[in-house]
Design a protein around this motif. Structure first.
Motif, mmCIF file in Angstrom:
data_model
loop_
_atom_site.group_PDB
_atom_site.id
_atom_site.type_symbol
_atom_site.label_atom_id
_atom_site.label_comp_id
_atom_site.label_asym_id
_atom_site.label_seq_id
_atom_site.Cartn_x
_atom_site.Cartn_y
_atom_site.Cartn_z
ATOM 1 N N LEU A 4 105.969 61.277 85.699
ATOM 2 C CA LEU A 4 106.320 62.249 84.707
ATOM 3 C C LEU A 4 105.415 62.024 83.568
ATOM 4 O O LEU A 4 105.277 60.992 82.899
ATOM 5 C CB LEU A 4 107.660 62.258 84.252
ATOM 6 N N CYS A 5 104.540 63.114 83.433
ATOM 7 C CA CYS A 5 103.607 63.020 82.248
ATOM 8 C C CYS A 5 103.995 64.133 81.124
ATOM 9 O O CYS A 5 104.085 65.114 81.491
ATOM 10 C CB CYS A 5 102.171 63.367 82.774
ATOM 11 N N LEU A 28 111.055 60.535 69.586
ATOM 12 C CA LEU A 28 111.545 59.175 69.828
ATOM 13 C C LEU A 28 112.274 59.115 71.341
ATOM 14 O O LEU A 28 112.076 58.029 71.844
ATOM 15 C CB LEU A 28 112.427 58.777 68.551
ATOM 16 N N ASN A 29 112.914 59.927 71.627
ATOM 17 C CA ASN A 29 113.777 59.910 72.886
ATOM 18 C C ASN A 29 112.587 60.193 73.718
ATOM 19 O O ASN A 29 112.692 59.337 74.943
ATOM 20 C CB ASN A 29 114.499 61.164 73.176
ATOM 21 N N LEU A 30 111.520 60.835 73.843
ATOM 22 C CA LEU A 30 110.486 60.683 74.842
ATOM 23 C C LEU A 30 109.772 59.312 75.068
ATOM 24 O O LEU A 30 109.453 58.978 75.985
ATOM 25 C CB LEU A 30 109.497 62.015 74.320
ATOM 26 N N VAL A 31 109.676 58.674 73.658
ATOM 27 C CA VAL A 31 108.841 57.478 73.604
ATOM 28 C C VAL A 31 109.776 56.289 74.474
ATOM 29 O O VAL A 31 109.336 55.526 74.998
ATOM 30 C CB VAL A 31 108.450 57.258 72.047
ATOM 31 N N GLY A 34 109.259 56.689 78.033
ATOM 32 C CA GLY A 34 108.206 55.964 78.472
ATOM 33 C C GLY A 34 108.387 54.237 78.393
ATOM 34 O O GLY A 34 107.555 53.894 79.125
ATOM 35 N N SER A 35 109.085 53.992 77.473
ATOM 36 C CA SER A 35 109.207 52.617 77.604
ATOM 37 C C SER A 35 110.276 51.950 78.187
ATOM 38 O O SER A 35 110.070 50.688 78.219
ATOM 39 C CB SER A 35 109.045 52.014 75.950
ATOM 40 N N ASN A 36 111.008 52.906 78.752
ATOM 41 C CA ASN A 36 112.335 52.284 79.583
ATOM 42 C C ASN A 36 111.832 51.852 80.913
ATOM 43 O O ASN A 36 111.312 52.762 81.853
ATOM 44 C CB ASN A 36 113.202 53.311 79.489
ATOM 45 N N GLY A 37 111.950 50.617 81.343
ATOM 46 C CA GLY A 37 111.459 50.203 82.799
ATOM 47 C C GLY A 37 112.506 50.520 83.822
ATOM 48 O O GLY A 37 112.404 50.447 84.955
ATOM 49 N N LYS A 44 104.853 58.848 81.334
ATOM 50 C CA LYS A 44 103.860 58.757 80.440
ATOM 51 C C LYS A 44 103.960 59.698 79.199
ATOM 52 O O LYS A 44 103.765 60.820 79.589
ATOM 53 C CB LYS A 44 102.698 58.661 81.066
ATOM 54 N N VAL A 45 103.651 59.586 77.802
ATOM 55 C CA VAL A 45 103.945 60.333 76.950
ATOM 56 C C VAL A 45 102.557 60.432 76.176
ATOM 57 O O VAL A 45 102.178 59.179 75.788
ATOM 58 C CB VAL A 45 105.313 60.015 76.154
ATOM 59 N N LEU A 46 102.087 61.230 75.547
ATOM 60 C CA LEU A 46 100.928 61.302 74.955
ATOM 61 C C LEU A 46 101.138 62.500 73.824
ATOM 62 O O LEU A 46 101.240 63.605 74.250
ATOM 63 C CB LEU A 46 99.659 61.764 75.774
#
Length: 94
Positions: A4-5, A28-31, A34-37, A44-46
């Motif tokens: 998911l990008c 911050l929820n999107l971040v 992205g960091s949740n394994g 991936k969040v840009l």
């Protein structure tokens, strides 16, 4: 496996008074996705912007996730021979 990008462009627009509080919470929820394994798929969040953001950058910078590309060489600019020699000398002597 699918990835998911999420690309959010024009971040500086989200810093307007009408949007900032809600935008920071969503971003911050999107971040965190992205960091949740533990997600079933990579996320991936840009976030991009042409202008410097302050509030939003401050919220995500604490995580060490900001990459400033302002200092990168522009594709249309070329280095002079003298500039390249200076860079090489600085890295060797550095």
């Amino acid at each position: 496996m699918a990835t998911l990008c999420c690309i959010v462009d024009g971040m500086v627009l989200l810093e307007q008074d009408d949007y900032a509080v809600e935008a920071i919470a969503v971003l911050l929820n999107l971040v965190s996705l992205g960091s949740n394994g533990d997600m079933g798929a990579p996320v991936k969040v840009l976030f991009t912007t042409t202008n410097t953001t302050m509030d939003i950058r401050g919220a995500v910078d604490e995580e060490g996730l900001v990459l400033n590309v302002g200092t990168l060489t522009r594709p249309w600019s070329t280095s002079s021979e003298a500039g390249i020699i200076r860079e090489l000398d600085a890295s060797v002597l550095g």
